[in-house]
Design a protein around this motif. Structure first.
Motif, short mmCIF file in Angstrom:
data_model
loop_
_atom_site.label_atom_id
_atom_site.label_comp_id
_atom_site.label_asym_id
_atom_site.label_seq_id
_atom_site.Cartn_x
_atom_site.Cartn_y
_atom_site.Cartn_z
N LEU A 2 0.89 -1.33 0.01
CA LEU A 2 -0.12 0.05 0.00
C LEU A 2 0.82 1.23 -0.15
O LEU A 2 0.42 2.21 -0.41
N VAL A 3 2.12 1.30 0.62
CA VAL A 3 2.95 2.14 0.42
C VAL A 3 3.31 2.97 -0.81
O VAL A 3 3.16 4.15 -0.98
N PRO A 62 8.52 6.76 2.17
CA PRO A 62 6.87 7.48 2.53
C PRO A 62 6.07 7.13 1.55
O PRO A 62 6.29 6.52 0.50
N PRO A 63 4.89 7.24 2.01
CA PRO A 63 3.43 6.88 1.10
C PRO A 63 3.33 7.74 -0.04
O PRO A 63 2.47 8.53 -0.16
N ASP A 263 5.75 16.05 -7.02
CA ASP A 263 5.25 15.67 -5.86
C ASP A 263 6.12 14.38 -5.55
O ASP A 263 7.44 14.26 -5.86
N GLY A 264 5.74 13.41 -4.78
CA GLY A 264 6.89 12.17 -4.55
C GLY A 264 7.35 12.64 -3.14
O GLY A 264 6.85 13.15 -2.26
N GLU A 265 8.45 11.76 -3.07
CA GLU A 265 9.41 12.20 -1.73
C GLU A 265 9.71 13.77 -1.56
O GLU A 265 10.14 14.30 -0.62
N TRP A 266 9.75 14.51 -2.83
CA TRP A 266 10.27 15.86 -2.92
C TRP A 266 9.05 16.66 -1.86
O TRP A 266 9.44 17.80 -0.95
N HIS A 267 7.93 16.38 -2.23
CA HIS A 267 6.84 17.08 -1.58
C HIS A 267 7.05 16.90 0.09
O HIS A 267 6.82 17.73 0.79
#
Length: 449
Positions: A2-3, A62-63, A263-267
């Motif tokens: 789900l992550v 992270p999700p 978006d993604g880990e940067w956000h």
């Protein structure tokens, strides 16, 4: 699963292969290094076969959909796909960016089996019965459980076509159904072919096309990859005549213009550092208020807090020396170390003022503070270094350990020198002006006057 939204990648054209490594004590490489080496071998093989391959590590982080996610917005689907294609090309041309993919399916033919109601009725079959058999041929249906004493969980018995025949329309149409008049599925259905429509994605009710990637180069922080790609994407020319805007923290306000958001880990990184910065500002304000209340001065707290940035003199070079990135845990360690630095400064300033109340000259008081109070400061730094050394080689909390240890060492070396000198420079004029008055008052109160 789900992550990283693996549940969105379940299909007949997709597969997931999990590799379990031996314990870290039994191998010389870390799992991340193994993943990087495997990627270099497998990705070229997949490209030659026209397949897409990604190497994901567990835990994946992270999700988010992926480490790097570009959300391309715009009103027209075909035009948005054209812009997303150019964004994808920028991903592929950036060094260190790997596993480039997008949420756009290739054109695929789709076979339809439409039940002929008259022929089905003549054979004594219903449309629902025919559909259930077709579904069973591809997806399968559990018809029982395997009674195996060695199995730890239930093992279902699934009835369906062999794997090599599941994608064959002819094999499905050849299945014969029982009834008053046994017939093959192909005899009661009509075959038609069309093109499978692409999936449509929305975010906050706005149509979007996702372009995703991972980072696995010399600089594995997504920040460096984004900065490099921003230089390329900022030059992207749109036929509509306006600038291609790139957003970091929010979606575009106008959904009628083509734009992109990171978006993604940067956000997640952006929000974490933003919140930590606000928390650090609140901590500094609270420390200032408390020290003002203790020393009854608005200037003395500034002397005490001036040494907080000094810890960066040790933290930043330590990260570079160990080849570690300045992460969110590094920031947490810097904030925690600020409290230790302030404590050391308070010890020094409090001792200086104690010596001044005893009648010692300011110059001698600052010298005494740096020498006498060095031992408790050294003991505090030693305790911090020993405690943080336990997590120094942890892949997640290494930044926290480096910040605490290097900040403690920098504070130990520089605080006993900096704080007394600053206090002396700020209070020297006041001490010089009050010295004659103190001497005159002492002379008047002397015996015989």
């Amino acid at each position: 699963g789900l992550v990283r939204h693996y549940f969105m990648r379940r299909g007949s054209h997709q597969a997931d292969l999990q590799v379990n490594l031996t314990p870290k004590e039994a191998r010389s490489e870390q799992s991340h290094e193994i993943a990087k080496r495997v990627r270099l071998t497998l990705v070229p093989l997949a490209k030659r076969s026209g397949a897409r391959l990604q190497v994901a590590e567990v835990p994946p982080g992270p999700p988010v959909l992926q480490t790097l996610v570009a959300e391309v917005y715009g009103p027209d689907e075909s035009r948005r796909l054209d812009v997303a294609t150019r964004v994808k090309a920028a991903f592929e041309s950036t060094p260190g960016v790997t596993d480039v993919d997008w949420y756009v399916e290739r054109s695929q033919p789709k076979d339809h089996l439409d039940v002929d109601q008259e022929k089905a009725a003549a054979a004594g079959l219903s449309a629902a019965a025919v559909a259930s058999v077709v579904r069973l041929a591809g997806a399968g249906q559990a018809v029982g459980l395997l009674h195996d004493e060695r199995a730890r969980e239930d093992v279902p018995i699934v009835l369906r076509l062999p794997r090599q025949l599941r994608s064959s329309t002819d094999a499905v149409r050849a299945i014969r159904m029982g009834g008053p008049t046994p017939v093959a599925i192909g005899e009661v259905t009509r075959l038609s072919t069309s093109e499978e429509p692409r999936s449509i994605y929305h975010k906050n009710l706005r149509p979007v096309t996702y372009v995703t990637a991972d980072v696995a180069g010399a600089a594995e922080s997504p920040v460096y990859a984004i900065l490099a790609m921003n230089k390329v994407l900022s030059k992207l020319q749109l036929s509509e005549g306006y600038e291609f805007e790139i957003y970091n923290a929010r979606q575009p306000l106008d959904s009628n213009r083509y734009a992109m958001k990171w978006d993604g880990e940067w956000h997640i990184t952006y929000e974490v550092f933003r919140d930590l910065g606000l928390a650090f500002a609140a901590v500094l304000l609270l420390i200032y208020i408390l020290v003002v209340g203790w020393f009854q001065s608005f200037v003395t707290p500034l002397t005490i807090m001036t040494v907080i940035p000094i810890s960066l003199v040790g933290i930043l070079p330590a990260h570079a020396l160990l080849g570690a990135f300045f992460t969110a845990t590094s920031t947490i360690g810097f904030i925690a170390g600020a409290g230790i630095v302030v404590r050391n400064s308070i010890i020094l300033v409090d001792f200086i003022e104690l010596r001044l109340r005893e009648g010692v000259a300011l110059s001698q008081a600052v010298v005494d503070a740096g020498t006498v109070r060095f031992r408790p400061i050294a003991l505090t730094a030693a305790a911090v270094i020993v405690g943080a050394g336990v997590i120094l080689f942890d892949p997640i909390f290494q930044g926290l350990a480096i910040s605490l240890m290097a900040g403690g060492i920098a504070s130990l070396v520089l605080s006993p020198l900096t704080v007394p000198i600053l206090y002396y420079l700020i209070n020297e004029r006041a001490a010089t002006q009050t010295a004659p008055a103190t001497a005159a008052a002492a002379a008047e109160t002397a015996p015989g006057k």
